[in-house]
Design a protein around this motif. Structure first.
Motif, PDB file in Angstrom:
ATOM      1  N   LEU A  35     -12.330  -4.896 -35.723  1.00 39.60           N
ATOM      2  CA  LEU A  35     -13.425  -4.914 -34.759  1.00 39.60           C
ATOM      3  C   LEU A  35     -13.780  -3.667 -34.301  1.00 39.60           C
ATOM      4  N   ASN A  36     -12.928  -2.793 -33.775  1.00 43.30           N
ATOM      5  CA  ASN A  36     -13.153  -1.677 -33.210  1.00 43.30           C
ATOM      6  C   ASN A  36     -11.963  -0.732 -33.299  1.00 43.30           C
ATOM      7  N   SER A  37     -12.184   0.606 -33.078  1.00 48.32           N
ATOM      8  CA  SER A  37     -11.358   1.419 -33.115  1.00 48.32           C
ATOM      9  C   SER A  37     -11.581   2.665 -32.387  1.00 48.32           C
ATOM     10  N   ASN A  38     -10.516   3.517 -31.745  1.00 49.15           N
ATOM     11  CA  ASN A  38     -10.662   4.789 -31.039  1.00 49.15           C
ATOM     12  C   ASN A  38     -11.685   5.854 -31.844  1.00 49.15           C
ATOM     13  N   ALA A  39     -11.952   6.740 -31.077  1.00 51.26           N
ATOM     14  CA  ALA A  39     -12.988   7.754 -31.486  1.00 51.26           C
ATOM     15  C   ALA A  39     -12.585   8.940 -32.555  1.00 51.26           C
ATOM     16  N   TYR A  40     -10.925   8.964 -32.669  1.00 55.75           N
ATOM     17  CA  TYR A  40     -10.624  10.046 -33.436  1.00 55.75           C
ATOM     18  C   TYR A  40      -9.302   9.872 -34.262  1.00 55.75           C
ATOM     19  N   GLY A  41      -8.831   8.604 -33.993  1.00 58.63           N
ATOM     20  CA  GLY A  41      -7.763   8.301 -34.922  1.00 58.63           C
ATOM     21  C   GLY A  41      -7.859   7.992 -36.304  1.00 58.63           C
ATOM     22  N   SER A  42      -6.787   7.882 -37.067  1.00 59.77           N
ATOM     23  CA  SER A  42      -7.285   7.462 -38.683  1.00 59.77           C
ATOM     24  C   SER A  42      -6.348   5.976 -38.963  1.00 59.77           C
TER      25      SER A  42
END
Length: 430
Positions: free
Chosen positions: A322-329
């Protein structure tokens, strides 16, 4: 085995992985002059997913014929392992007050420096490869002392990320140390382009940074390898199955997921959901399912050893984030793709680097529960679309994002560093 390696493997904080007969059958041996001795240093607690990443890279480097010595506080797990009891440091991390644990992380540099110096003297590595950790400055200092290049793998800019999500008492010191550690490394590998740009913005020269996304082993994450129809019946799953794998935390949007369940079940009551993992929002989501009468259609396995993940993903028809952080893979995206699954994922920058809307998956606005539910329903009603996206995703990830390719890139960067150093030394003598 040489006497120096025998001595090293007796250390409780050191593990050895070296190319063996199995790899020599599958891969042509490189000439002796091209074998690189790599000291791999990490400060993880032997827990997934960090441990899986480390072991995958070590295995891939070994398969190329290189010698790798792993130094860290806990043994790392193979992807086929069934898990182990958390390490002593892991238990301390969970129990200690935050400020005390930050001070312990700083003090641990004394232990690291001693271990690395001993390993360098006995193993005589050509390269130190280190997984970056908060407050961990011993690696760059020891490598510089012995004149050995150090490649630093940065999966998370911890001084910034931990301050945002968890809070740091020693925030200013953490930021100051982080920048100096990054500048001291011979080269940096990040796991996303957006993270690379973040480090450039922090003042790290762009030519010192390469991007190496997360990856998969295409043989291990193979849908044909993990077919188990009995498992679906055992778990009480009925097709179509919508699945999630990972840590059920705040930046993955799990607190908003009840809205997705309500919307999907209202239109497709035959669907079932499978959540593999645990985290801060698992219990609250499970409570919602019970209170709203969804519990017979939603299965929670909680955290599972990585060996159990592919068979569970194999049961899924649609996989979601649904969502994820702005920098991680997000590792799950690569594993979903490798298993040939249709994916619905947020259009955050790291996901956009590897997933193409309408080709290898479907993208939504980050955290948009209405759009997530609509795309899930769309895929439930269109099996041909699911099949096309799944096949295209597996073809893409097995071509572009394997641990073998990542290992080749690491060795290539080392070669470039060696050539650059040789050129500087040659110029200085002219």
């Amino acid at each position: 085995m040489s006497s120096r390696l025998k001595a090293l493997t007796r250390s409780p904080l050191t593990a050895r992985f070296i190319v063996g007969k199995t790899f020599r059958i599958a891969h042509q041996d490189p000439p002796i002059s091209s074998i690189v001795r790599i000291l791999y240093h990490h400060r993880t607690q032997g827990e997934e997913p960090e441990s899986i990443h480390i072991k995958a890279i070590v295995d891939a480097l070994g398969a190329l014929g290189h010698e790798v010595l792993v130094v860290g506080p806990a043994a790392i797990q193979h992807q086929g392992a069934r898990g182990s009891r958390p390490s002593l440091l892991g238990r301390i991390k969970n129990a200690a007050p935050r400020l005390l644990f930050e001070l312990m992380q700083l003090g641990y540099n004394i232990v690291v420096a001693h271990r690395l110096a001993k390993a360098i003297k006995q193993f005589k590595p050509h390269l130190v490869y280190e997984r970056y950790a908060l407050f961990n400055f011993a690696g760059v200092r020891v490598a510089k002392r012995y004149g050995i290049p150090l490649i630093l793998e940065v999966n998370t800019p911890y001084a910034q990320a931990w301050a945002k999500y968890y809070g740091l008492y020693l925030k200013t010191l953490a930021r100051w140390l982080e920048k100096r550690i990054l500048l001291a490394a011979s080269h940096i590998i990040t796991v996303t382009e957006v993270q690379r740009e973040l480090l450039v913005h922090e003042g790290i020269p762009p030519q010192q940074i390469s991007t190496c996304h997360n990856a998969i082993d295409p043989d291990w994450f193979n849908p044909e390898r993990h077919l188990n129809p009995d498992l679906a019946a055992e778990l009480g799953l009925m097709a179509p199955v919508i699945g999630f794998v990972g840590t059920m935390n705040r930046w993955q949007g799990m607190s908003e997921f009840p809205a997705v369940l309500r919307s999907v079940f209202a239109r497709c009551p035959e669907a079932t959901f499978l959540f593999v993992g645990d985290g801060e929002f698992r219990q609250s989501l499970e409570d919602v399912c019970v209170s709203e009468g969804f519990s017979d259609r939603v299965v929670f396995t909680r955290r599972k050893p990585h060996a159990d993940v592919p068979p569970l993903v194999a049961l899924m028809d649609i996989t979601v984030l649904l969502n994820s952080n702005a920098y991680g893979s997000p590792m799950k995206i690569f594993e979903y793709m490798a298993m040939g699954k249709a994916i619905v994922a947020p259009s955050v920058a790291p996901v956009l680097e590897v997933l193409h809307d309408g080709q290898t998956g479907l993208l939504i606005e980050p955290g948009d529960t209405t759009e997530m539910a609509d795309q899930i329903v769309r895929l439930i009603r269109d099996p041909a679309l699911r099949d096309r996206l799944g096949k295209a995703g597996r073809a893409y990830v097995t071509k572009h994002h394997t641990w073998h390719q990542n290992a080749l890139k690491i060795v290539s960067i080392y070669g470039q560093q060696t050539l650059a150093t040789a050129s500087k030394e040659s110029a200085s003598t002219c």
